[in-house]
Design a protein around this motif. Sequence first.
Motif, PDB file in Angstrom:
ATOM      1  N   GLU A 181       0.833  -1.083  -0.022  1.00  0.00           N
ATOM      2  CA  GLU A 181      -0.058  -0.113  -0.005  1.00  0.00           C
ATOM      3  C   GLU A 181       0.719   1.249   0.001  1.00  0.00           C
ATOM      4  OE1 GLU A 181      -3.418   2.250   2.555  1.00  0.00           O
ATOM      5  OE2 GLU A 181      -2.999  -0.047   2.885  1.00  0.00           O
ATOM      6  N   GLU A 182       1.954   1.242   0.810  1.00  0.00           N
ATOM      7  CA  GLU A 182       2.880   2.388   0.952  1.00  0.00           C
ATOM      8  C   GLU A 182       3.560   2.537  -0.539  1.00  0.00           C
ATOM      9  OE1 GLU A 182       6.455   3.302   3.749  1.00  0.00           O
ATOM     10  OE2 GLU A 182       4.764   2.643   4.812  1.00  0.00           O
ATOM     11  N   VAL A 183       3.944   1.432  -1.101  1.00  0.00           N
ATOM     12  CA  VAL A 183       4.608   1.721  -2.410  1.00  0.00           C
ATOM     13  C   VAL A 183       3.602   2.312  -3.425  1.00  0.00           C
ATOM     14  CG1 VAL A 183       5.971   0.378  -4.211  1.00  0.00           C
ATOM     15  CG2 VAL A 183       6.066  -0.208  -1.837  1.00  0.00           C
ATOM     16  N   LEU A 184       2.388   1.646  -3.314  1.00  0.00           N
ATOM     17  CA  LEU A 184       1.492   2.238  -4.441  1.00  0.00           C
ATOM     18  C   LEU A 184       1.299   3.865  -4.335  1.00  0.00           C
ATOM     19  CD1 LEU A 184      -0.992  -0.909  -4.642  1.00  0.00           C
ATOM     20  CD2 LEU A 184       0.981  -0.369  -6.133  1.00  0.00           C
ATOM     21  N   ALA A 185       0.942   4.182  -2.836  1.00  0.00           N
ATOM     22  CA  ALA A 185       0.742   5.533  -2.578  1.00  0.00           C
ATOM     23  C   ALA A 185       1.932   6.346  -3.176  1.00  0.00           C
ATOM     24  CB  ALA A 185       0.376   5.572  -1.094  1.00  0.00           C
ATOM     25  N   ALA A 186       3.093   6.157  -2.715  1.00  0.00           N
ATOM     26  CA  ALA A 186       4.274   6.900  -3.284  1.00  0.00           C
ATOM     27  C   ALA A 186       4.440   7.018  -4.660  1.00  0.00           C
ATOM     28  CB  ALA A 186       5.506   5.888  -2.564  1.00  0.00           C
ATOM     29  N   ASN A 187       3.750   6.199  -5.436  1.00  0.00           N
ATOM     30  CA  ASN A 187       3.800   6.092  -6.962  1.00  0.00           C
ATOM     31  C   ASN A 187       2.569   6.787  -7.350  1.00  0.00           C
ATOM     32  OD1 ASN A 187       6.331   4.894  -8.095  1.00  0.00           O
ATOM     33  ND2 ASN A 187       5.803   3.681  -6.216  1.00  0.00           N
ATOM     34  N   GLY A 188       1.965   7.421  -6.549  1.00  0.00           N
ATOM     35  CA  GLY A 188       0.589   8.048  -7.193  1.00  0.00           C
ATOM     36  C   GLY A 188      -0.743   7.284  -7.013  1.00  0.00           C
ATOM     37  N   LEU A 189      -0.724   5.952  -6.644  1.00  0.00           N
ATOM     38  CA  LEU A 189      -1.835   5.200  -6.693  1.00  0.00           C
ATOM     39  C   LEU A 189      -2.378   4.902  -5.023  1.00  0.00           C
ATOM     40  CD1 LEU A 189      -0.534   2.314  -8.863  1.00  0.00           C
ATOM     41  CD2 LEU A 189      -2.360   3.946  -9.444  1.00  0.00           C
ATOM     42  N   GLY A 190      -3.349   5.727  -5.039  1.00  0.00           N
ATOM     43  CA  GLY A 190      -4.124   5.528  -3.606  1.00  0.00           C
ATOM     44  C   GLY A 190      -5.011   4.495  -3.788  1.00  0.00           C
ATOM     45  N   CYS A 191      -4.646   3.338  -4.032  1.00  0.00           N
ATOM     46  CA  CYS A 191      -5.733   2.157  -4.279  1.00  0.00           C
ATOM     47  C   CYS A 191      -6.438   1.524  -3.154  1.00  0.00           C
ATOM     48  CB  CYS A 191      -4.961   0.990  -4.739  1.00  0.00           C
ATOM     49  SG  CYS A 191      -4.062   1.460  -6.343  1.00  0.00           S
ATOM     50  N   ALA A 192      -6.147   1.663  -1.792  1.00  0.00           N
ATOM     51  CA  ALA A 192      -6.766   1.515  -0.853  1.00  0.00           C
ATOM     52  C   ALA A 192      -8.062   2.009  -0.804  1.00  0.00           C
ATOM     53  CB  ALA A 192      -5.995   1.388   0.432  1.00  0.00           C
ATOM     54  N   GLY A 193      -9.277   1.309  -0.726  1.00  0.00           N
ATOM     55  CA  GLY A 193     -10.673   2.049  -0.656  1.00  0.00           C
ATOM     56  C   GLY A 193     -11.064   2.395  -1.883  1.00  0.00           C
ATOM     57  N   CYS A 194     -10.219   2.617  -3.089  1.00  0.00           N
ATOM     58  CA  CYS A 194     -10.816   2.871  -4.408  1.00  0.00           C
ATOM     59  C   CYS A 194     -11.786   1.777  -5.109  1.00  0.00           C
ATOM     60  CB  CYS A 194      -9.605   3.049  -5.241  1.00  0.00           C
ATOM     61  SG  CYS A 194      -9.904   3.573  -7.153  1.00  0.00           S
ATOM     62  N   PRO A 195     -12.940   2.153  -5.592  1.00  0.00           N
ATOM     63  CA  PRO A 195     -13.847   1.267  -5.862  1.00  0.00           C
ATOM     64  C   PRO A 195     -13.019   0.560  -7.256  1.00  0.00           C
ATOM     65  CG  PRO A 195     -14.980   3.464  -5.803  1.00  0.00           C
ATOM     66  CD  PRO A 195     -13.442   3.750  -5.482  1.00  0.00           C
ATOM     67  N   ALA A 196     -12.317   1.004  -7.840  1.00  0.00           N
ATOM     68  CA  ALA A 196     -11.728   0.321  -9.258  1.00  0.00           C
ATOM     69  C   ALA A 196     -10.725  -0.646  -8.828  1.00  0.00           C
ATOM     70  CB  ALA A 196     -10.991   1.394 -10.152  1.00  0.00           C
ATOM     71  N   SER A 197     -10.066  -0.426  -7.303  1.00  0.00           N
ATOM     72  CA  SER A 197      -9.283  -1.786  -7.068  1.00  0.00           C
ATOM     73  C   SER A 197      -9.962  -3.121  -7.223  1.00  0.00           C
ATOM     74  CB  SER A 197      -8.978  -1.351  -5.614  1.00  0.00           C
ATOM     75  OG  SER A 197      -9.888  -1.736  -4.671  1.00  0.00           O
ATOM     76  N   GLY A 198     -11.178  -3.260  -7.348  1.00  0.00           N
ATOM     77  CA  GLY A 198     -11.633  -4.528  -7.385  1.00  0.00           C
ATOM     78  C   GLY A 198     -11.884  -5.152  -8.864  1.00  0.00           C
ATOM     79  N   ASN A 199     -11.575  -4.049  -9.708  1.00  0.00           N
ATOM     80  CA  ASN A 199     -11.576  -4.389 -11.391  1.00  0.00           C
ATOM     81  C   ASN A 199     -10.446  -4.147 -11.991  1.00  0.00           C
ATOM     82  OD1 ASN A 199     -14.659  -4.631 -10.949  1.00  0.00           O
ATOM     83  ND2 ASN A 199     -14.783  -2.442 -10.544  1.00  0.00           N
ATOM     84  N   GLU A 200      -9.154  -3.902 -11.610  1.00  0.00           N
ATOM     85  CA  GLU A 200      -8.215  -3.584 -12.199  1.00  0.00           C
ATOM     86  C   GLU A 200      -7.015  -4.228 -11.706  1.00  0.00           C
ATOM     87  OE1 GLU A 200      -8.256   0.897 -13.740  1.00  0.00           O
ATOM     88  OE2 GLU A 200      -7.721   0.861 -11.773  1.00  0.00           O
ATOM     89  N   THR A 201      -6.054  -4.555 -12.615  1.00  0.00           N
ATOM     90  CA  THR A 201      -4.777  -5.025 -12.257  1.00  0.00           C
ATOM     91  C   THR A 201      -3.893  -3.962 -11.779  1.00  0.00           C
ATOM     92  OG1 THR A 201      -3.797  -5.167 -14.324  1.00  0.00           O
ATOM     93  CG2 THR A 201      -5.001  -7.296 -13.721  1.00  0.00           C
ATOM     94  N   LEU A 202      -2.696  -4.164 -11.298  1.00  0.00           N
ATOM     95  CA  LEU A 202      -1.711  -3.093 -11.181  1.00  0.00           C
ATOM     96  C   LEU A 202      -1.433  -2.533 -12.359  1.00  0.00           C
ATOM     97  CD1 LEU A 202       0.432  -4.454  -8.055  1.00  0.00           C
ATOM     98  CD2 LEU A 202      -0.933  -2.334  -8.214  1.00  0.00           C
ATOM     99  N   ARG A 203      -1.090  -3.283 -13.305  1.00  0.00           N
ATOM    100  CA  ARG A 203      -0.769  -2.668 -14.773  1.00  0.00           C
ATOM    101  C   ARG A 203      -2.043  -1.726 -15.160  1.00  0.00           C
ATOM    102  NH1 ARG A 203       2.876  -4.481 -18.341  1.00  0.00           N
ATOM    103  NH2 ARG A 203       3.550  -6.121 -17.517  1.00  0.00           N
ATOM    104  N   GLU A 204      -3.091  -2.464 -15.071  1.00  0.00           N
ATOM    105  CA  GLU A 204      -4.051  -1.528 -15.524  1.00  0.00           C
ATOM    106  C   GLU A 204      -4.263  -0.143 -15.014  1.00  0.00           C
ATOM    107  OE1 GLU A 204      -7.111  -5.194 -17.309  1.00  0.00           O
ATOM    108  OE2 GLU A 204      -7.279  -4.475 -15.113  1.00  0.00           O
ATOM    109  N   ALA A 205      -4.180  -0.258 -13.483  1.00  0.00           N
ATOM    110  CA  ALA A 205      -4.353   0.886 -12.712  1.00  0.00           C
ATOM    111  C   ALA A 205      -3.060   1.934 -12.950  1.00  0.00           C
ATOM    112  CB  ALA A 205      -4.258   0.500 -11.234  1.00  0.00           C
ATOM    113  N   ALA A 206      -1.966   1.405 -13.164  1.00  0.00           N
ATOM    114  CA  ALA A 206      -0.764   2.318 -13.416  1.00  0.00           C
ATOM    115  C   ALA A 206      -1.049   3.017 -14.798  1.00  0.00           C
ATOM    116  CB  ALA A 206       0.622   1.461 -13.559  1.00  0.00           C
ATOM    117  N   GLU A 207      -1.498   2.278 -15.756  1.00  0.00           N
ATOM    118  CA  GLU A 207      -1.902   2.849 -17.204  1.00  0.00           C
ATOM    119  C   GLU A 207      -2.749   3.633 -17.039  1.00  0.00           C
ATOM    120  OE1 GLU A 207      -2.456  -0.583 -19.539  1.00  0.00           O
ATOM    121  OE2 GLU A 207      -0.237  -1.060 -19.639  1.00  0.00           O
ATOM    122  N   SER A 208      -3.935   3.591 -16.384  1.00  0.00           N
ATOM    123  CA  SER A 208      -5.115   4.431 -16.263  1.00  0.00           C
ATOM    124  C   SER A 208      -4.853   5.759 -15.479  1.00  0.00           C
ATOM    125  CB  SER A 208      -6.596   3.812 -15.546  1.00  0.00           C
ATOM    126  OG  SER A 208      -6.096   3.840 -14.260  1.00  0.00           O
TER     127      SER A 208
END
Length: 76
Positions: A32-59
């Motif tokens: 979670e800390e690594v993702l947040a440091a890279n601009g991905l606030g994934c925890a609690g995001c509704p899309a986190s159940g529908n995206e892979t990390l690659r897809e999230a990074a690209e989007s």
Amino acid sequence: NSVTRPEAEEIMNKILDEMMVCEVLDAYPQLEEVLAANGLGCAGCPASGNETLREAAESHSIDFEKLAAEIKKTLE
């Protein structure tokens, strides 16, 4: 139990391209800390159940290779 190089690569591929972000965070909460440091606030995001990390990074226009390297380093 040590993990062989092919096994480690397979695990990374699953984390990056197969598992949904919410599954990754459930299995590896330290990321979670690594993702947040890279601009991905994934925890609690509704899309986190529908995206892979690659897809999230690209989007979010995140440098996927840099993110992948940091995830790998964190999990080593």
